[in-house]
Design an enzyme around this catalytic site. Sequence first.
Site, PDB file in Angstrom:
ATOM      1  N   CYS A  98       0.619  -1.290  -0.017  1.00  0.00           N
ATOM      2  CA  CYS A  98      -0.066  -0.060  -0.099  1.00  0.00           C
ATOM      3  C   CYS A  98       0.731   1.331  -0.039  1.00  0.00           C
ATOM      4  CB  CYS A  98      -1.083  -0.107   1.046  1.00  0.00           C
ATOM      5  SG  CYS A  98      -0.510  -0.707   2.722  1.00  0.00           S
ATOM      6  N   ARG A 102       7.518 -11.283   4.935  1.00  0.00           N
ATOM      7  CA  ARG A 102       7.378 -11.040   6.388  1.00  0.00           C
ATOM      8  C   ARG A 102       8.000 -12.003   7.135  1.00  0.00           C
ATOM      9  NH1 ARG A 102       0.972 -10.347   6.024  1.00  0.00           N
ATOM     10  NH2 ARG A 102       1.027  -8.228   4.504  1.00  0.00           N
ATOM     11  N   GLN A 112       0.849 -11.484  -3.379  1.00  0.00           N
ATOM     12  CA  GLN A 112      -0.741 -11.127  -3.167  1.00  0.00           C
ATOM     13  C   GLN A 112      -1.474 -10.642  -4.401  1.00  0.00           C
ATOM     14  OE1 GLN A 112       0.096  -7.994  -0.156  1.00  0.00           O
ATOM     15  NE2 GLN A 112      -1.180  -9.244   1.222  1.00  0.00           N
ATOM     16  N   ASP A 131      -2.916  -8.186  -4.830  1.00  0.00           N
ATOM     17  CA  ASP A 131      -3.381  -6.584  -4.231  1.00  0.00           C
ATOM     18  C   ASP A 131      -3.762  -5.797  -4.871  1.00  0.00           C
ATOM     19  OD1 ASP A 131      -3.311  -5.439  -1.694  1.00  0.00           O
ATOM     20  OD2 ASP A 131      -1.312  -5.093  -1.581  1.00  0.00           O
ATOM     21  N   HIS A 168      -5.490  -1.346  -4.772  1.00  0.00           N
ATOM     22  CA  HIS A 168      -6.047  -0.201  -3.876  1.00  0.00           C
ATOM     23  C   HIS A 168      -6.700   0.603  -4.931  1.00  0.00           C
ATOM     24  CE1 HIS A 168      -2.251  -1.827  -1.635  1.00  0.00           C
ATOM     25  NE2 HIS A 168      -3.126  -1.580  -0.787  1.00  0.00           N
ATOM     26  N   LYS A 181     -14.009  -2.230   7.822  1.00  0.00           N
ATOM     27  CA  LYS A 181     -13.774  -3.175   6.735  1.00  0.00           C
ATOM     28  C   LYS A 181     -14.799  -4.354   6.812  1.00  0.00           C
ATOM     29  CE  LYS A 181     -10.843  -5.887   9.818  1.00  0.00           C
ATOM     30  NZ  LYS A 181      -9.469  -6.150  10.157  1.00  0.00           N
ATOM     31  N   HIS A 217      -8.262  -0.583   0.523  1.00  0.00           N
ATOM     32  CA  HIS A 217      -7.510  -1.710   0.330  1.00  0.00           C
ATOM     33  C   HIS A 217      -8.296  -3.087  -0.178  1.00  0.00           C
ATOM     34  CE1 HIS A 217      -4.117   0.507   2.863  1.00  0.00           C
ATOM     35  NE2 HIS A 217      -5.248   0.962   3.224  1.00  0.00           N
TER      36      HIS A 217
END
Length: 613
Positions: free
Chosen positions: A311, A340, A358, A360, A362, A442, A488
Amino acid sequence: MHESVGTNGRVDLDMRYVACQVGTMLVDLTLHQEGALVERWHPKGLEVLRHTAAHVLAQAVKRLYPDTQVTIGPVIEEGFYYDFLTDRSFQPSDLLRIEAEMHQIVSENLPIQRSEWSEAQAISYFLNRNEPFKAQIIRDLPKEGALFIYTQGEFIDLCRGPHCPSTGYLKDAFKLLRVSGAYWRGDAKGQPLQRIYGTAWAEKKDLEAYLYRIEEAEKRDHRKIGKAMDLYHFQDLAPGCIFWHPYGWRLHLLLQEYIRERLGGDYREVNTPQLVSRSLWQASGHWDQYHENMFVLGDLGNEFALKPMNCPCHVQIFNQGTKSYKELPLRFSEFGSCHRNEPSGALSGLMRARNFVQDDAHIFCTPEQISSETQKFCHLLHSVYSDLGFHDVLVRFATRPEKRLGDDTLWDQAEESLKEGAEKSHLNYTLHPGEGAFYGPKLEFTLKDSLGRLWQCGTLQVDFVLPGRLGAFYVDSGGKQKPTVMLHRAILGSFERFMGIMLEHYSGKLPLWLAPVQLVICSISEKAENYSLQVLERFKNAGFRVELDCRNEKISNKIRHHSLRKVGCIGILGLKEASQDSVNLRIGQNEEVMTISDAIDRLKEVIFKKSIL
């Protein structure tokens, strides 16, 4: 007057209810005459049963091994555990003996009674009983509030409760599962302990169904399936990171290509650096909250971190040039490789790795666009899950936590817009007050797999904090600069974890459109080899991922080999098939002889419909 929580029409009135709910609190059934009765089959009732089972476990261990010291015994998902300090190394035979003693305690139907003690009284009691861990727990508790002690027969334990009225409520619907190592309070430098895991259910048939599920889950373990399918491996050279083999990486890329296709022109795909300066993580707030889980390189003052999420980097792309409200919503997607620093003990194959990718994305939008963007995302998400074979999706709506950033007016708008989008998407969600992120509310999407297990994968999070911290603004219709809202969102989450879920959901027998190998052509003898090569080319030219097996092996051995590899379709070719321009097509346990053209059409139809073989 009592009402009931979780009424399901059962008539076992003696032990039907296990606790009472007063407001938002669960309390002991024996202590309250007001509130809602909680049934044993209800999720809250199951927690009470499992909490009671943990105490019965500790009582059984103390009866059999009196010198054992007890520590803590919480409820966990689908079960419970209790940690013990003892010189004895618990073996499977010990678990059988302990479980038998638990059944004895249940048959005694001992009343479970709560009392309130002073701190001094409780510490003195447990120290005199050689239970120093309990005494330490009491010393560390907040000084305000009651100190509850539960008694069942000769066993006394510190606990917040609630518990069933007696040990007999457990019936015969519990089982001890395994023993493992643990540490006092989870600290690897603390006292080593032994942890006994168990499970408890409302009825024996529920227990048996659960034991069947975990037996099936063990057979479907993605680590075993991954090895059988030759997808990937792990090794100590890169702990927690995946060595993808050709078939595994092909599956990874197929999933990426599918998601990329589904995003279509609505998203702009980007790619951001792996190594990013500490200054960005400090500005975003991640450094203070998350740096212990980052891989950090460089010297103090010149530190970089491998990105654990995408992000902040997407905000950097948004910030290149002034953005007008007319350009919003602006959607960035990335198949972002993240790292991570997970503890070694937490690593679990594909389900929890240190390096993962991911799906992912945004969405940068105005507050007024939250509802419409929510609807678009929810429609896409459910369509993707359906294609992948997951039709049972649970949704949680998490609202503002007690500790949060942003004023209440902004939270009101964010929650109302997210709620409107969820309801217009016809989501059947459960509300979870206070469980939102500190930066916004969320939605969380949880899949139920073929064994009934739940996997939280998708998410949509409203964030009006990070854009402000990182200077992500747009110019509104009046020419004023305003902070953008950042959504997100992920559907699969980690590709690696989702692949693990799919492998277990399908027991490795993936839908044909996703299978790394869609068809294997097996020749019965050398005489059919030339025909097999011709058929191979015809399937290749038709766009299939196909392989040829002309080894000098019995056809039964070839079929068994490729079945163990989880190949869904096997084409068997001999002289008879060659003379008829046909193939004996084996799909699962079914066989059918058809022409090559018909076989191509049949498999193309299965792939087009994304059907399950």
